[in-house]
Design a protein around this motif. Structure first.
Motif, PDB file in Angstrom:
ATOM      1  N   GLU A 198       8.043  -8.486  -7.735  1.00  0.00           N
ATOM      2  CA  GLU A 198       8.905  -8.729  -6.732  1.00  0.00           C
ATOM      3  C   GLU A 198       7.962  -8.065  -5.570  1.00  0.00           C
ATOM      4  O   GLU A 198       8.315  -9.439  -4.652  1.00  0.00           O
ATOM      5  CB  GLU A 198       9.781  -8.059  -6.458  1.00  0.00           C
ATOM      6  CG  GLU A 198      10.936  -7.999  -8.172  1.00  0.00           C
ATOM      7  CD  GLU A 198      12.314  -6.697  -7.864  1.00  0.00           C
ATOM      8  OE1 GLU A 198      11.894  -5.394  -7.367  1.00  0.00           O
ATOM      9  OE2 GLU A 198      12.902  -6.343  -9.374  1.00  0.00           O
ATOM     10  N   GLY A 199       6.969  -7.881  -5.556  1.00  0.00           N
ATOM     11  CA  GLY A 199       6.007  -7.431  -4.117  1.00  0.00           C
ATOM     12  C   GLY A 199       5.153  -8.282  -3.985  1.00  0.00           C
ATOM     13  O   GLY A 199       4.243  -8.076  -3.103  1.00  0.00           O
ATOM     14  N   HIS A 200       4.505  -9.006  -5.341  1.00  0.00           N
ATOM     15  CA  HIS A 200       3.616  -9.106  -5.420  1.00  0.00           C
ATOM     16  C   HIS A 200       2.023  -8.467  -4.756  1.00  0.00           C
ATOM     17  O   HIS A 200       0.650  -8.486  -5.100  1.00  0.00           O
ATOM     18  CB  HIS A 200       3.413 -10.214  -4.358  1.00  0.00           C
ATOM     19  CG  HIS A 200       3.973 -11.372  -4.845  1.00  0.00           C
ATOM     20  ND1 HIS A 200       5.096 -11.378  -3.584  1.00  0.00           N
ATOM     21  CD2 HIS A 200       4.701 -12.295  -5.156  1.00  0.00           C
ATOM     22  CE1 HIS A 200       6.344 -12.296  -4.050  1.00  0.00           C
ATOM     23  NE2 HIS A 200       5.645 -12.963  -4.844  1.00  0.00           N
ATOM     24  N   GLY A 201       1.987  -6.982  -5.287  1.00  0.00           N
ATOM     25  CA  GLY A 201       0.592  -5.875  -5.447  1.00  0.00           C
ATOM     26  C   GLY A 201       1.157  -5.135  -4.142  1.00  0.00           C
ATOM     27  O   GLY A 201       0.502  -4.647  -3.034  1.00  0.00           O
ATOM     28  N   SER A 202       1.892  -5.831  -2.931  1.00  0.00           N
ATOM     29  CA  SER A 202       1.503  -5.489  -1.082  1.00  0.00           C
ATOM     30  C   SER A 202       2.468  -4.066  -1.185  1.00  0.00           C
ATOM     31  O   SER A 202       3.016  -3.808  -2.405  1.00  0.00           O
ATOM     32  CB  SER A 202       2.645  -6.750  -0.675  1.00  0.00           C
ATOM     33  OG  SER A 202       2.051  -7.927  -0.847  1.00  0.00           O
ATOM     34  N   SER A 203       1.699  -3.607  -0.393  1.00  0.00           N
ATOM     35  CA  SER A 203       1.954  -2.035   0.041  1.00  0.00           C
ATOM     36  C   SER A 203       2.933  -2.631   0.989  1.00  0.00           C
ATOM     37  O   SER A 203       3.401  -3.304   2.353  1.00  0.00           O
ATOM     38  CB  SER A 203       1.173  -2.015   0.935  1.00  0.00           C
ATOM     39  OG  SER A 203       1.023  -0.489   1.398  1.00  0.00           O
ATOM     40  N   HIS A 204       3.980  -1.291   1.011  1.00  0.00           N
ATOM     41  CA  HIS A 204       5.326  -1.166   1.556  1.00  0.00           C
ATOM     42  C   HIS A 204       5.311   0.422   2.277  1.00  0.00           C
ATOM     43  O   HIS A 204       4.942   1.234   1.886  1.00  0.00           O
ATOM     44  CB  HIS A 204       6.445  -1.889   0.208  1.00  0.00           C
ATOM     45  CG  HIS A 204       6.719  -3.404   0.442  1.00  0.00           C
ATOM     46  ND1 HIS A 204       6.590  -4.537   0.308  1.00  0.00           N
ATOM     47  CD2 HIS A 204       6.555  -3.509  -1.357  1.00  0.00           C
ATOM     48  CE1 HIS A 204       6.799  -5.067   0.271  1.00  0.00           C
ATOM     49  NE2 HIS A 204       6.117  -4.831  -0.995  1.00  0.00           N
ATOM     50  N   HIS A 205       5.411  -0.125   3.801  1.00  0.00           N
ATOM     51  CA  HIS A 205       6.052   1.151   4.018  1.00  0.00           C
ATOM     52  C   HIS A 205       4.170   2.021   3.645  1.00  0.00           C
ATOM     53  O   HIS A 205       4.602   3.621   3.811  1.00  0.00           O
ATOM     54  CB  HIS A 205       6.806   2.231   3.575  1.00  0.00           C
ATOM     55  CG  HIS A 205       8.558   1.571   3.676  1.00  0.00           C
ATOM     56  ND1 HIS A 205       8.276   0.901   5.363  1.00  0.00           N
ATOM     57  CD2 HIS A 205       9.258   0.503   2.808  1.00  0.00           C
ATOM     58  CE1 HIS A 205       9.839  -0.259   4.426  1.00  0.00           C
ATOM     59  NE2 HIS A 205       9.983  -0.078   3.436  1.00  0.00           N
TER      60      HIS A 205
END
Length: 747
Positions: free
Chosen positions: A597-604
């Protein structure tokens, strides 16, 4: 008499009509299998495993796939199923052409054609039991009962129809041999040996039929007469089949599971046939030298001889182990097989599409299944000599398959032919009872109406929707709908093609002497489909622990991991480079779900996955194989995604200690909207922030990058150009000189 009205021609016309109706009912998904684009969509699980084996033989004819380097990567494994079915599909396909589409077309039609042929052995058995009329009734029931159609429809290239046809012919031979002697007995003994051999070379579970087919005939002989000639004939049949297996096994690799595996064709099958031959011949010789006093004495002799052979064999640890595995499977104590919807009981409460209700499979005849053994035993007791033996053989087959069907619906196809004969016998008895009070013609029509009434729930719940679907697709043929959702099979085919395009080629798909350069980790339920459509080796597949339990556990460790560290540990143990993720993964909060869902991205400001990069995704309007969490379904997201494990480049930026650095880059997949990838890290006490990123600034063929990376630290912006080599080797990358920094806008 007008020649076209002769009874023989009328019976032939009726049988041909039953065959045609059965074929039509099994072909209602024609437009789902043969697409507008000219592709052939085979079944999505074991059907594709059979197709893989058949396609290999088709390309390398007359070779068979004995060792498959594309399963259990990196070791490969001996093929876990007998060779005949795939080889036969390949042989027939080569008669019509030499391209893949020709093979897949033959594979798609194999099951419906073979299953439709069941009307002939059903007719033969029914005629042997009573009359041609009874045989025709049984044939028509076989043609229309959904239990024999569900997994033998068009596109299902698995072995079920072939197994049912061989078993039905075996049963037909077993009842036709009754009363034979001399040359006729020898001919039927050879035919029975052929059936035994074909079964062993077609189905991994043929031990079941060796016990059932051989045991039923042996039991009927011992209970009713004990004639030595018949026992010798049975022994000769089993001996010939054992000899054929020995010749084959001497020239093939060690089967998956070892020399004495119960899960595939092995020396255990040859041993079982040899024991049956010795037992039958031994009992025949004993009966010839000293006539027994009755059925009880003959059965005691059989028990003594069988115990004398079995007890020493059961002391062998490997035989003990495989015997236990077989019992676990039949008793549903096998946890992997128990998760299969085909393993549910006939009368169940599951709402799964594949686990259909009993009345959908058999109509109201389903409620007679538990009673059939008692009915056939009663018929045996009041029958004449030859009739009694035939009915007893049928009773033993029906009793065993009824018990199996009641516990596992997967035996519905096997049950259909003997069950239909038993149902037809029951209807014939009703007709005879009515004929004592009504005109015979009226009694006959009432019995036909009763049969239709018994079938009505199956007609309404199974046949009507499928025929309506066929009519709808016929009207819509040639009219593409851009909003139409892809089927599960087409989704897998499209994604497999995309993976094949996005990853480097590998060796070994058609050459078992070559070893593939890398493997892909996929969820077990996608294994067969991925090998066939993507033509890439996999670690695990639908066989689960039967293939390699250690690799399965490591694969499950990845898919149940909750963070990147656990996921990387599992992949490193497997030596895997690529991994497939699913939309709405089964485990909420898993690393797989976050990565998809996030492709490994950092969120917040959270953790970043710097070791996995998106390689391929899709297809648009796809349908997942299973909807694990339907409440979280997002149509805008891809059903499947392929990620590559990389070292990841390390962006090094100087910053105030403990300040937050955020790197961003826009990814533009070939399918789907742009993706903003974010990596975040805090600067250490020495004032250095290190951000691990898995993408180069230039991207790849299917996922382009709108680089360079932009790193924000407070009000400061830095730009990083990352090469593919930096990502693969884990190099440290420093910011670009300010004059070279491009003016970028946030997407």
């Amino acid at each position: 008499m007008f020649p076209l009205a002769s009874p023989a021609l009328l019976r032939l016309a009726s049988l041909l009509s039953a065959f045609a109706v059965g074929l039509i009912l099994r072909s209602t998904r024609y437009f789902d299998v043969f697409t507008r684009e000219g592709q052939v969509l085979l079944g999505f699980d074991d059907a594709l495993f059979a197709a893989r084996r058949g396609l290999y033989s088709f390309v390398n004819f007359p070779e068979v796939l004995g060792f498959d380097p594309f399963i259990a990567y990196p070791d490969g494994a001996a093929s876990p199923v007998p060779p005949l079915f795939g080889w036969a599909m390949a042989a027939v396909a080569r008669l019509f052409g030499d391209d893949t589409q020709t093979f897949e077309t033959v594979a798609a039609w194999t099951s419906p054609l073979l299953a439709s042929l069941l009307v002939w052995p059903a007719y033969s058995i029914g005629r042997s039991m009573a009359s041609p009329a009874l045989g025709l009734g049984a044939a028509w029931l076989v043609a229309v009962l959904p239990s024999g159609i569900l997994i033998t429809s068009i596109g299902n290239s698995d072995h079920h129809a072939a197994v049912a046809l061989i078993a039905s012919c075996w049963l037909a031979t077993s009842v036709a041999i009754v009363g034979r002697s001399g040359r006729a007995l020898a001919v039927y003994a050879v035919l029975q040996a052929v059936a035994m051999t074909l079964m062993a070379f077609t189905w991994s579970g043929s031990l079941l039929y060796i016990a059932l087919g051989g045991g039923a005939q042996l039991g009927a002989i011992l209970v009713l007469h004990g004639r030595s000639e018949r026992l010798y004939a049975l022994g000769a049949s089993a001996g010939l089949a054992a000899l054929a297996l020995v010749i084959w096994l001497r020239e093939t690799p060690v089967p998956l599971g070892g020399f004495l595996s119960s899960q595939t064709l092995s020396w255990l099958h040859a041993l079982a046939l040899l024991c049956l031959a010795i037992l039958a011949v031994g009992l025949g010789a004993w009966e010839r030298t000293r006539r027994s006093r009755g059925a009880g004495a003959r059965l005691l002799r059989a028990l003594a001889l069988a115990s004398a052979m079995a007890l020493p064999l059961l002391l062998v640890p490997s035989i003990q182990h495989e015997f236990g595995r077989g019992l676990d499977f039949l008793a549903k104590q096998d946890t992997w097989a128990a998760a299969n919807p085909e393993q549910v009981p006939l009368f169940h409460s599951q709402a799964s599409t594949t686990a259909r209700p009993a009345t959908t499979r058999l109509g109201l005849f389903a409620y007679l299944v538990p009673l059939l053994p008692f009915y056939l035993v009663a018929r045996t007791l009041r029958g004449r000599d030859r009739e009694r033996e035939r009915i007893l053989v049928l009773a033993l087959w029906v009793s065993a398959l009824s018990l199996l069907l009641l516990s596992q619906v997967r035996y519905g196809t096997d049950f259909t032919t003997p069950g239909s004969v038993a149902f037809a016998m029951l209807l014939a008895d009703v007709q005879r009872g009515l004929a004592t009070k009504l005109r015979p013609a009226v009694a006959a029509w009432i019995s036909v109406a009763l049969a239709v009434g018994m079938l009505s729930p199956a007609i309404q719940a199974f046949h009507e929707p499928r025929l309506t679907h066929l009519a709808t697709r016929w009207e819509q043929r040639g009219i593409p709908d851009p909003r139409e959702r892809l089927s599960r099979s087409e989704t897998l085919l499209r994604f497999g093609e995309r993976v094949r395009e996005a990853t480097p080629p590998v060796r070994g798909f058609f050459d078992t002497t070559a070893r593939p350069e890398y493997g892909i980790l996929v969820p077990p339920t996608l294994g067969h489909a991925f090998v066939y459509y993507a033509r890439r080796p996999v670690v695990i597949n639908n066989l689960g622990p039967y293939l390699d339990p250690e690799k399965l556990q490591l694969a499950l460790d990845f898919y149940t991991a909750t963070n990147e560290r656990e996921a990387l540990s599992a992949l490193e143990a497997l030596g895997i480079r690529y991994v497939v993720t699913r939309r709405a993964a089964p485990m909420l909060g898993s690393f797989e779900s976050a990565l998809h869902e996030g492709h490994g991205s950092s969120h917040h400001g959270g953790a970043t996955s710097g070791h996995f990069r998106l390689v391929a995704m899709g297809p648009k309007h796809g349908t997942p194989l299973f909807s694990h969490r339907p409440g979280t379904r997002r149509d805008g997201d891809a059903v499947y995604k392929l990620f590559e494990k990389v070292e990841g480049a390390e962006l090094r930026a100087e910053a105030t200690p403990r300040s937050l650095a955020i790197a961003t880059i826009t990814l533009r997949p070939e399918q789907g909207p742009p993706i903003l990838f974010r990596a975040a890290a805090y600067a250490d006490e020495s004032g250095v922030a290190r951000l691990r990123v898995p993408y180069s600034s230039k991207g790849s063929a299917l996922v382009r990058s709108a680089g360079p990376y932009r790193v924000r630290i407070g009000d400061e912006q830095l730009f990083f150009e990352v090469d593919e080599t930096d990502v693969r080797e884990g190099r440290e990358v420093r910011p670009m000189a300010l004059p070279d920094a491009p003016a970028q806008r946030e997407p």
